[in-house]
Design an enzyme around this catalytic site. Structure first.
Site, PDB file in Angstrom:
ATOM      1  N   SER A 190       0.824  -1.220   0.000  1.00 61.62           N
ATOM      2  CA  SER A 190       0.000   0.000   0.000  1.00 61.62           C
ATOM      3  C   SER A 190       0.855   1.266   0.000  1.00 61.62           C
ATOM      4  CB  SER A 190      -0.883   0.013   1.251  1.00 61.62           C
ATOM      5  OG  SER A 190      -0.077  -0.005   2.426  1.00 61.62           O
ATOM      6  N   GLU A 197       0.514  -2.589  21.170  1.00 58.26           N
ATOM      7  CA  GLU A 197       1.246  -2.384  19.914  1.00 58.26           C
ATOM      8  C   GLU A 197       1.871  -0.991  19.902  1.00 58.26           C
ATOM      9  OE1 GLU A 197       0.209  -3.347  15.399  1.00 58.26           O
ATOM     10  OE2 GLU A 197      -0.702  -1.463  16.014  1.00 58.26           O
ATOM     11  N   ASN A 253       3.638   9.404   9.333  1.00 56.77           N
ATOM     12  CA  ASN A 253       2.365   9.463  10.060  1.00 56.77           C
ATOM     13  C   ASN A 253       1.315  10.249   9.273  1.00 56.77           C
ATOM     14  OD1 ASN A 253       0.850   8.857  12.451  1.00 56.77           O
ATOM     15  ND2 ASN A 253       0.917  11.043  12.894  1.00 56.77           N
ATOM     16  N   ALA A 306       0.078   7.864   6.567  1.00 56.14           N
ATOM     17  CA  ALA A 306      -0.723   6.748   7.114  1.00 56.14           C
ATOM     18  C   ALA A 306      -2.097   7.241   7.587  1.00 56.14           C
ATOM     19  CB  ALA A 306       0.024   6.079   8.260  1.00 56.14           C
TER      20      ALA A 306
HETATM   21  P1  0O2 Z   1      -6.420   0.385  13.111  1.00 61.48           P
HETATM   22  O1  0O2 Z   1      -7.774   0.916  12.762  1.00 61.48           O
HETATM   23  O2  0O2 Z   1      -5.342   1.398  12.910  1.00 61.48           O
HETATM   24  O3  0O2 Z   1      -6.370  -0.233  14.454  1.00 61.48           O
HETATM   25  P2  0O2 Z   1      -3.411  -7.302  12.689  1.00 61.48           P
HETATM   26  O4  0O2 Z   1      -4.336  -6.794  11.605  1.00 61.48           O
HETATM   27  O5  0O2 Z   1      -2.899  -6.190  13.586  1.00 61.48           O
HETATM   28  O6  0O2 Z   1      -3.967  -8.407  13.480  1.00 61.48           O
HETATM   29  P3  0O2 Z   1      -1.359  -7.476  10.839  1.00 61.48           P
HETATM   30  O7  0O2 Z   1      -2.191  -7.043   9.671  1.00 61.48           O
HETATM   31  O8  0O2 Z   1      -0.296  -8.471  10.572  1.00 61.48           O
HETATM   32  O9  0O2 Z   1      -2.228  -8.008  11.997  1.00 61.48           O
HETATM   33  O10 0O2 Z   1      -0.732  -6.244  11.534  1.00 61.48           O
HETATM   34  P4  0O2 Z   1       0.041  -5.073  10.897  1.00 61.48           P
HETATM   35  O11 0O2 Z   1       0.242  -5.234   9.438  1.00 61.48           O
HETATM   36  O12 0O2 Z   1       1.263  -4.893  11.735  1.00 61.48           O
HETATM   37  O13 0O2 Z   1      -0.980  -3.854  11.077  1.00 61.48           O
HETATM   38  C1  0O2 Z   1      -1.354  -3.414  12.324  1.00 61.48           C
HETATM   39  C2  0O2 Z   1      -1.727  -1.951  12.261  1.00 61.48           C
HETATM   40  O14 0O2 Z   1      -0.791  -1.233  11.436  1.00 61.48           O
HETATM   41  C3  0O2 Z   1      -3.060  -1.671  11.599  1.00 61.48           C
HETATM   42  O15 0O2 Z   1      -4.089  -1.868  12.533  1.00 61.48           O
HETATM   43  C4  0O2 Z   1      -2.886  -0.216  11.170  1.00 61.48           C
HETATM   44  O16 0O2 Z   1      -3.008   0.649  12.275  1.00 61.48           O
HETATM   45  C5  0O2 Z   1      -1.454  -0.203  10.706  1.00 61.48           C
HETATM   46  N1  0O2 Z   1      -1.382  -0.541   9.273  1.00 61.48           N
HETATM   47  C6  0O2 Z   1      -0.973  -1.682   8.733  1.00 61.48           C
HETATM   48  N2  0O2 Z   1      -1.030  -1.619   7.389  1.00 61.48           N
HETATM   49  C7  0O2 Z   1      -1.469  -0.383   7.073  1.00 61.48           C
HETATM   50  C8  0O2 Z   1      -1.728   0.309   5.840  1.00 61.48           C
HETATM   51  O17 0O2 Z   1      -1.548  -0.203   4.740  1.00 61.48           O
HETATM   52  N3  0O2 Z   1      -2.178   1.597   5.936  1.00 61.48           N
HETATM   53  C9  0O2 Z   1      -2.377   2.219   7.137  1.00 61.48           C
HETATM   54  N4  0O2 Z   1      -2.811   3.472   7.128  1.00 61.48           N
HETATM   55  N5  0O2 Z   1      -2.159   1.591   8.317  1.00 61.48           N
HETATM   56  C10 0O2 Z   1      -1.710   0.318   8.284  1.00 61.48           C
HETATM   57  P5  0O2 Z   1      -5.571  -2.123  12.090  1.00 61.48           P
HETATM   58  O18 0O2 Z   1      -6.242  -2.888  13.155  1.00 61.48           O
HETATM   59  O19 0O2 Z   1      -5.575  -2.722  10.723  1.00 61.48           O
HETATM   60  O20 0O2 Z   1      -6.193  -0.716  11.980  1.00 61.48           O
END
Ligand code: 0O2
Length: 269
Positions: free
Chosen positions: A115, A140, A149, A152
């Site tokens: 992304s 986290e 930031n 994102a």
């Molecule tokens: P929110 O609404 O911010 O809480 P997980 O989904 O955490 O169980 P995953 O996908 O392996 O497992 O975790 P990852 O990739 O470390 O992502 C965790 C968090 O990182 C996300 O939480 C987002 O906050 C951020 N993140 C990851 N990928 C992206 C992206 O492509 N764009 C943006 N803007 N943020 C990202 P949540 O729960 O998905 O969302």
């Protein structure tokens, strides 16, 4: 699940977010108090909303009783740095702490997500003490620069708006913006020393001025008012010259005067 149950589950996470926010903010304060550049610029904490938890539960097919075990980011702390180089410093500060234990790390800075997302993630185990005793939970930590930031935050809002169906022209724009953020961070790193110098001298001046003002305020309690007024005028005169060395020298002299008064008052009491 009943509202009361959510409260019981989430309460310790609120405590963890509060404590961790205080601790990371204290790292900023400690650096600044010792006239040192802080690798942390800003700290933001949040507990995941019940709606977001439920969305994740549905998306990942998580049973309610394994919610805490399978969701790592119920407690989330975002640590914002000015420069990419600061991120490594923050990571090593976290690795050396005794009050948090690392479960896993993900480096989306070296390995940017498709992304365009860049950030350094650390999942920690952290113990809180509640009225029911100690509880170890996960949190986290997302460590990223101000520029990362910015990207994102915008991308997250658009993801929310389009719910997985983001139009390709917007996806393309975001991808371009992400490349621009990489260039911006590199450009800022190339003037890092200059910026740090400027910020450091501001911090040093700020600390000296606050020492001087403290001393003057205390002198009002013990010294002759006319003498303190003279000291105060002298401070304004030196301050207006914008000469840091002269200001530091004046501060040292004022320290000596204040110590003299303190010694005198101890003799009299
Ligand atoms: P929110 O609404 O911010 O809480 P997980 O989904 O955490 O169980 P995953 O996908 O392996 O497992 O975790 P990852 O990739 O470390 O992502 C965790 C968090 O990182 C996300 O939480 C987002 O906050 C951020 N993140 C990851 N990928 C992206 C992206 O492509 N764009 C943006 N803007 N943020 C990202 P949540 O729960 O998905 O969302």
């Amino acid at each position: 699940m009943e509202i009361q149950m959510w409260r019981e589950i989430l309460d310790p996470y609120y405590l963890a977010v509060d404590e961790l926010t205080v601790k990371f903010n204290h790292i900023i304060r400690e650096h600044r108090n010792f006239d040192r550049y802080s690798p942390i610029e800003q700290v933001i904490g949040r507990v995941k909303s019940i709606t977001s938890i439920l969305e994740k539960v549905q998306k990942k097919n998580i049973a309610m009783e394994e919610l805490e075990e399978r969701i790592d980011d119920i407690a989330g702390i975002r640590i914002i740095c000015q420069f990419v180089e600061d991120i490594d410093k923050v990571v090593s500060i976290i690795r050396n702490r005794k009050d948090m234990r690392i479960k896993s790390e993900k480096d989306y800075i070296t390995n940017m997500k498709p992304s365009g997302y860049r950030s350094y993630h650390i999942i920690i185990y952290y113990e809180v003490n509640t009225i029911n005793g100690p509880k170890e939970l996960k949190a986290e930590l997302q460590i990223r620069t101000l520029a990362m930031n910015f990207w994102a935050t915008i991308e997250h809002s658009l993801q929310y708006k389009y719910k997985g169906n983001m139009p390709s022209h917007i996806r393309g724009r975001l991808s371009n913006a992400s490349e621009a953020i990489i260039v911006l961070d590199e450009e800022m790193s190339s003037v890092r020393d200059e910026i740090m110098d400027a910020q450091n001298s501001f911090q040093i001046k700020d600390n000296i001025v606050s020492d001087i003002l403290n001393n003057i305020q205390n002198l009002y309690k013990v010294a002759n008012k006319r003498e303190v007024m003279k000291i105060q005028d002298e401070f304004y005169r030196i301050y207006s010259k914008e000469d840091l060395e002269a200001l530091a020298h004046f501060s040292k002299q004022l320290d000596i005067i204040s110590q003299g008064y303190r010694a005198q008052s101890m003799i009299y009491t």
